[in-house]
Design a protein around this motif. Structure first.
Motif, PDB file in Angstrom:
ATOM      1  N   VAL A 282       4.552   1.613  -3.557  1.00 46.07           N
ATOM      2  CA  VAL A 282       5.740   2.460  -3.609  1.00 46.07           C
ATOM      3  C   VAL A 282       5.369   3.882  -3.216  1.00 46.07           C
ATOM      4  N   THR A 283       6.356   4.596  -2.701  1.00 47.50           N
ATOM      5  CA  THR A 283       6.161   5.997  -2.348  1.00 47.50           C
ATOM      6  C   THR A 283       6.316   6.835  -3.608  1.00 47.50           C
ATOM      7  N   ASN A 284       5.375   7.725  -3.839  1.00 50.38           N
ATOM      8  CA  ASN A 284       5.398   8.580  -5.018  1.00 50.38           C
ATOM      9  C   ASN A 284       6.611   9.501  -4.930  1.00 50.38           C
TER      10      ASN A 284
ATOM     11  N   VAL B 179       0.670  18.907  -5.279  1.00 54.50           N
ATOM     12  CA  VAL B 179      -0.676  18.715  -5.848  1.00 54.50           C
ATOM     13  C   VAL B 179      -0.664  17.587  -6.881  1.00 54.50           C
ATOM     14  N   ILE B 180       0.361  17.566  -7.736  1.00 52.63           N
ATOM     15  CA  ILE B 180       0.454  16.500  -8.751  1.00 52.63           C
ATOM     16  C   ILE B 180       0.602  15.140  -8.059  1.00 52.63           C
ATOM     17  N   ALA B 181       1.449  15.075  -7.024  1.00 46.23           N
ATOM     18  CA  ALA B 181       1.662  13.807  -6.321  1.00 46.23           C
ATOM     19  C   ALA B 181       0.373  13.313  -5.683  1.00 46.23           C
TER      20      ALA B 181
ATOM     21  N   SER C  41      -5.214   8.395  -7.836  1.00 43.26           N
ATOM     22  CA  SER C  41      -5.633   7.621  -9.009  1.00 43.26           C
ATOM     23  C   SER C  41      -4.871   6.308  -9.155  1.00 43.26           C
ATOM     24  N   SER C  42      -3.935   5.992  -8.234  1.00 38.16           N
ATOM     25  CA  SER C  42      -3.138   4.769  -8.376  1.00 38.16           C
ATOM     26  C   SER C  42      -3.853   3.532  -7.866  1.00 38.16           C
TER      27      SER C  42
ATOM     28  N   GLY D 265       2.330   8.065   0.155  1.00 36.26           N
ATOM     29  CA  GLY D 265       3.070   9.308   0.283  1.00 36.26           C
ATOM     30  C   GLY D 265       2.180  10.528   0.275  1.00 36.26           C
ATOM     31  N   GLY D 266       0.885  10.344   0.437  1.00 36.45           N
ATOM     32  CA  GLY D 266      -0.032  11.479   0.456  1.00 36.45           C
ATOM     33  C   GLY D 266       0.279  12.447   1.581  1.00 36.45           C
TER      34      GLY D 266
END
Length: 170
Positions: free
Chosen positions: A97-99, A125-127, A133-134, A140-141
């Motif tokens: 999934v896309t963050n 940055v959070i995304a 870590s997923s 979605g990086g």
């Protein structure tokens, strides 16, 4: 007559002096006569304790073959050491999934207003941290990176324009 099974201790009904099959464990036993005291019920026998699971022993360190002059791989001279084969990961059953924070970062970066620019930097940055870590379950990086870049450029433009405004106005 109320009688307790000598095998499992459950209560049964039987006639004195006759044979009885326990309703709980199907053990067959003789019902004591009325003049024989039955005593309190015996507790059910405990199963034997199971030994704890054994931990696998670590592999011994690799020792070179004797007489090879300390060849660390333990292969005969003239032969190349074995190479590991390709490793294939099992396909994941979870969908990628896309963050959502990556999408939010991109949208806020496009809006170019100062509060949105700060939000684009923070959510980007959070995304990126969540995606890293997923374990491959989120994507979605690139969206988050574009949001970070647009947010940073917007902040830089706001700082430059504010500084020029102060210099010209003062």
């Amino acid at each position: 007559m109320r009688v307790f099974c000598p095998n499992c201790g459950s209560e049964n009904e039987g006639t004195p002096g006759g044979r009885l099959t326990c309703r709980a464990c199907t053990a067959s036993f003789e019902v004591p006569r009325a003049d024989t005291p039955t005593g309190p019920p015996r507790p059910a026998p405990q199963p034997p304790p199971q030994p704890p699971p054994q931990q696998p022993k670590p592999a011994p360190p690799h020792q070179p073959w004797p007489g090879l002059g300390g060849n660390p791989m333990g292969t005969p001279p003239g032969l190349s050491p074995p190479t590991p084969g390709p490793s294939f990961a099992a396909p994941s059953t979870m969908p990628v999934v896309t963050n959502p924070l990556a999408i939010a970062s991109l949208v806020m970066g496009i809006l170019c207003c100062f509060p949105f620019a700060v939000g684009a930097l923070i959510t980007g940055v959070i995304a990126r941290n969540q995606i890293a870590s997923s374990g491959g379950q989120q994507k979605g990086g690139e969206l988050a990176m574009v949001g970070i870049i647009l947010g940073g450029l917007s902040i830089l433009a706001n700082v430059v324009l504010t500084t020029l405004s102060i210099i010209r106005g003062g």
